[in-house]
Scaffold this motif. Structure first.
Motif, PDB file in Angstrom:
ATOM      1  N   GLY A   1       0.845  -1.194   0.000  1.00  0.00           N
ATOM      2  CA  GLY A   1       0.000   0.000   0.000  1.00  0.00           C
ATOM      3  C   GLY A   1       0.879   1.241   0.000  1.00  0.00           C
ATOM      4  O   GLY A   1       1.801   1.370  -0.808  1.00  0.00           O
ATOM      5  N   THR A   2       0.629   2.133   0.928  1.00  0.00           N
ATOM      6  CA  THR A   2       1.469   3.338   1.024  1.00  0.00           C
ATOM      7  C   THR A   2       2.650   3.133   1.968  1.00  0.00           C
ATOM      8  O   THR A   2       3.449   4.047   2.164  1.00  0.00           O
ATOM      9  N   ALA A   3       2.770   1.943   2.556  1.00  0.00           N
ATOM     10  CA  ALA A   3       3.825   1.677   3.546  1.00  0.00           C
ATOM     11  C   ALA A   3       5.053   1.042   2.894  1.00  0.00           C
ATOM     12  O   ALA A   3       4.958   0.335   1.895  1.00  0.00           O
ATOM     13  N   LEU A   4       6.203   1.315   3.497  1.00  0.00           N
ATOM     14  CA  LEU A   4       7.451   0.656   3.109  1.00  0.00           C
ATOM     15  C   LEU A   4       7.582  -0.599   3.966  1.00  0.00           C
ATOM     16  O   LEU A   4       7.600  -0.528   5.194  1.00  0.00           O
ATOM     17  N   ASP A   5       7.667  -1.761   3.333  1.00  0.00           N
ATOM     18  CA  ASP A   5       7.734  -3.043   4.033  1.00  0.00           C
ATOM     19  C   ASP A   5       9.170  -3.571   3.983  1.00  0.00           C
ATOM     20  O   ASP A   5       9.791  -3.594   2.916  1.00  0.00           O
ATOM     21  N   LEU A   6       9.684  -4.018   5.145  1.00  0.00           N
ATOM     22  CA  LEU A   6      11.070  -4.478   5.246  1.00  0.00           C
ATOM     23  C   LEU A   6      11.123  -5.886   5.811  1.00  0.00           C
ATOM     24  O   LEU A   6      10.428  -6.189   6.794  1.00  0.00           O
ATOM     25  N   ARG A   7      11.942  -6.722   5.212  1.00  0.00           N
ATOM     26  CA  ARG A   7      12.143  -8.083   5.704  1.00  0.00           C
ATOM     27  C   ARG A   7      13.638  -8.386   5.686  1.00  0.00           C
ATOM     28  O   ARG A   7      14.306  -8.141   4.672  1.00  0.00           O
ATOM     29  N   ILE A   8      14.128  -8.919   6.794  1.00  0.00           N
ATOM     30  CA  ILE A   8      15.539  -9.270   6.888  1.00  0.00           C
ATOM     31  C   ILE A   8      15.658 -10.589   7.637  1.00  0.00           C
ATOM     32  O   ILE A   8      15.002 -10.787   8.667  1.00  0.00           O
ATOM     33  N   ARG A   9      16.456 -11.489   7.119  1.00  0.00           N
ATOM     34  CA  ARG A   9      16.521 -12.854   7.642  1.00  0.00           C
ATOM     35  C   ARG A   9      17.433 -12.959   8.864  1.00  0.00           C
ATOM     36  O   ARG A   9      18.620 -12.657   8.805  1.00  0.00           O
ATOM     37  N   THR A  10      16.849 -13.371   9.982  1.00  0.00           N
ATOM     38  CA  THR A  10      17.578 -13.688  11.211  1.00  0.00           C
ATOM     39  C   THR A  10      16.892 -14.908  11.828  1.00  0.00           C
ATOM     40  O   THR A  10      15.859 -15.370  11.333  1.00  0.00           O
ATOM     41  N   SER A  11      17.441 -15.408  12.938  1.00  0.00           N
ATOM     42  CA  SER A  11      16.783 -16.512  13.632  1.00  0.00           C
ATOM     43  C   SER A  11      15.422 -16.101  14.154  1.00  0.00           C
ATOM     44  O   SER A  11      14.504 -16.914  14.237  1.00  0.00           O
ATOM     45  N   LEU A  12      15.278 -14.833  14.533  1.00  0.00           N
ATOM     46  CA  LEU A  12      14.002 -14.349  15.051  1.00  0.00           C
ATOM     47  C   LEU A  12      12.966 -14.151  13.961  1.00  0.00           C
ATOM     48  O   LEU A  12      11.783 -14.436  14.149  1.00  0.00           O
ATOM     49  N   THR A  13      13.381 -13.648  12.807  1.00  0.00           N
ATOM     50  CA  THR A  13      12.431 -13.310  11.748  1.00  0.00           C
ATOM     51  C   THR A  13      12.151 -14.462  10.807  1.00  0.00           C
ATOM     52  O   THR A  13      11.216 -14.403  10.011  1.00  0.00           O
ATOM     53  N   GLY A  14      12.953 -15.545  10.861  1.00  0.00           N
ATOM     54  CA  GLY A  14      12.699 -16.724  10.041  1.00  0.00           C
ATOM     55  C   GLY A  14      13.273 -16.624   8.642  1.00  0.00           C
ATOM     56  O   GLY A  14      13.816 -15.593   8.228  1.00  0.00           O
ATOM     57  N   GLU A  15      13.142 -17.730   7.889  1.00  0.00           N
ATOM     58  CA  GLU A  15      13.751 -17.809   6.563  1.00  0.00           C
ATOM     59  C   GLU A  15      13.068 -16.904   5.549  1.00  0.00           C
ATOM     60  O   GLU A  15      13.626 -16.614   4.499  1.00  0.00           O
ATOM     61  N   ASN A  16      11.849 -16.434   5.855  1.00  0.00           N
ATOM     62  CA  ASN A  16      11.188 -15.479   4.964  1.00  0.00           C
ATOM     63  C   ASN A  16      11.324 -14.053   5.483  1.00  0.00           C
ATOM     64  O   ASN A  16      10.871 -13.112   4.837  1.00  0.00           O
TER      65      ASN A  16
END
Length: 510
Positions: A354-369
């Motif tokens: 949408g109008t938001a900036l989405d961020l994903r970064i791989r760590t043990s906490l955030t998972g493989e996705n």
């Protein structure tokens, strides 16, 4: 015939006969594990399969759901193995070793078999979780059998360790060292050591082509360290600041209507045009960079192995890009920049939701996705204007700057953990502490001063040490709730075990 039968029975760890209750318990536990981890058994030989590629496959990280499932899954195995071994005259340390090897062996077998399942990825952390879970099953078995539990406590209380103040103090020192070791594991949950080396750099989409983004992109810089706020100010003020970073600058692209040539070919892999490409840019589009759409995106010909390796080693990252969205309602999130192998596996993604900036970064906490913890900056793509985005990641903190150094958002990964997930992490951290503390108290029963010190110090210190390390090293906010949570699990475990011991003593007296 009778002698042969007796000899065969001696070889089986399940007592008399093959098909006993313990046999079915162990066999059933193994079948459940195999069904849960390998079903639907669609095995196939991976492309370019080789021994060398096997090690590169063991780079995935578990998400929260997987960790819970793995902990629960192997407890019945540890329990049933302990029950079967109880009928054999094997010392306690031998039983612990056999349960350890059985749990670790089955887990390793499962992870190796997952190499041949397209829908699965082997995960080293699962082997550790499963092995610990098997040992928890052993503990549960002894807690459920009062005679075994009583004999263990009695042997600990009457051991020579309990008569030596020096040895008890040494054991307490080991207890504190265990706390520091566990704290180190906590710190490791936010590093980037789980990044997969075999993922390519993709701009404007996913490798599968089903997460397109529509807009313009003119510059990309990626470095293997997190720049400071003062450096961020220079990035916005000086167009070529990244070229002063030397070897820390891993790749850089400056896009024009001619598209895809990197600024430094020696460092930056060439980007290939995917699908149909654009026509010549119109005059009012000049200077905005290249246009990306569902039919037009860019991808490196090979995985950016060197870039992934450098970021894995430093566990730091800086990305700077200049983009302009053509549609303020794109979702998916629509991928602007991604180091990934598909919509479910990635090292990093910068996207639009949408109008938001989405961020994903791989760590043990955030998972493989990279999606277990939500990191979104709202109201960025409310227009189709050009925006300069700079993000820096280090020690569990992601700083995001939009257009200038004063417009920024900060995400602290450890503060983003949901409450139910925090409960799980603190439980698996401090319940073992409570078990160790119980052993300490039993050992120090004859030493009144040490006994009192261990009760208070043993309860307070683990939680205090962990919270202090996370605050100082990982940018975590001070949390009285988390501090008390650690105390709760340590104290509760100790009280449950002590209460169990009193119940055993009462039964014995009767």
């Amino acid at each position: 015939m009778k002698q042969g039968k007796k000899f065969f029975q001696k070889l089986t760890p399940f007592g008399k006969g093959i098909f006993t209750k313990d046999f079915f318990m162990v066999f059933g536990s193994i079948i459940v594990v195999l069904l849960a981890t390998l079903y639907p058994f669609n095995f196939s030989l991976p492309y370019n399969f080789s021994i060398r590629n096997i090690s590169s496959q063991f780079e995935s990280t578990s998400n929260f759901t997987d960790q819970v499932n793995n902990i629960i899954l192997f407890i019945p195995l540890g329990f049933s193995l302990s029950s079967s071994l109880q009928k054999r005259k094997i010392p306690l340390i031998g039983k612990i070793l056999l349960v350890f090897l059985g749990s670790a062996g089955l887990s390793l077998t499962v992870e190796l078999l997952q190499l041949f399942l397209p829908s699965r990825e082997p995960t080293p952390a699962d082997i550790i979780n499963n092995t610990i879970s098997g040992l928890v099953g052993l503990l549960c078995f002894y807690l459920c059998h009062s005679q075994n539990f009583d004999s263990i406590l009695t042997s600990i209380e009457n051991s020579t360790l309990g008569r030596s103040t020096q040895k008890i103090t040494l054991f307490f020192s080991g207890y504190i060292l265990l706390v520091f070791a566990v704290s180190t594991i906590w710190l490791g949950t936010t590093n980037l050591s789980g990044w997969n080396l075999n993922y390519p750099l993709i701009i404007g989409n996913e490798k599968t082509g089903n997460r397109p983004w529509q807009g313009y992109i003119s510059k990309i810089y990626i470095a293997d360290r997190a720049i400071s706020k003062n450096e961020v100010e220079k990035v916005f003020a000086e167009e070529n600041y990244f070229h002063t970073m030397g070897n820390s600058l891993l790749t850089s692209y400056k896009f024009t209507e001619q598209c895809c040539q990197p600024e430094e070919p020696a460092k930056s892999p060439k980007l290939l045009k995917k699908k149909l490409w654009w026509e010549q840019l119109s005059e009012n589009q000049q200077g905005q960079g290249v246009f990306l759409s569902p039919g037009n995106w860019l991808e490196t010909a090979k995985p950016v192995t060197s870039l992934n390796q450098r970021i894995r080693e430093t566990s730091e990252l800086t990305i700077s890009t200049t983009v302009a969205s053509s549609d303020t309602q794109q979702t998916g999130p629509a991928r602007i920049i991604s180091i990934s192998n598909g919509p479910l596996r990635r090292n990093f993604t910068l996207g639009q939701e949408g109008t938001a900036l989405d961020l994903r970064i791989r760590t043990s906490l955030t998972g493989e996705n990279g999606s277990e913890l939500k990191m979104r900056v709202p109201s960025i793509f409310t227009d189709t204007n050009t925006h300069h985005i700079v993000l820096a990641y280090s020690k569990g903190i992601l700083q995001v700057y939009i257009d200038n150094s004063t417009h920024f958002h900060s995400f602290r990964l450890l503060n983003l953990i949901p409450k139910e997930q925090q409960l799980f992490y603190y439980a698996i951290t401090f319940i073992p502490m409570g078990i160790c503390l119980t052993i300490l108290i039993v050992l120090a029963k004859r030493k009144i001063f040490l006994y009192r010190f261990f009760i208070f110090g043993g309860i307070l210190l683990p939680s205090l040490i962990l919270e202090s390390i996370l605050v100082s090293e990982n940018g975590k906010n001070i949390s009285l709730r988390n501090f008390l949570l650690g105390i709760f699990f340590t104290t509760s475990t100790m009280l449950v075990l002590r209460l169990r011991a009193l119940m055993v003593l009462k039964k014995t007296a009767v």
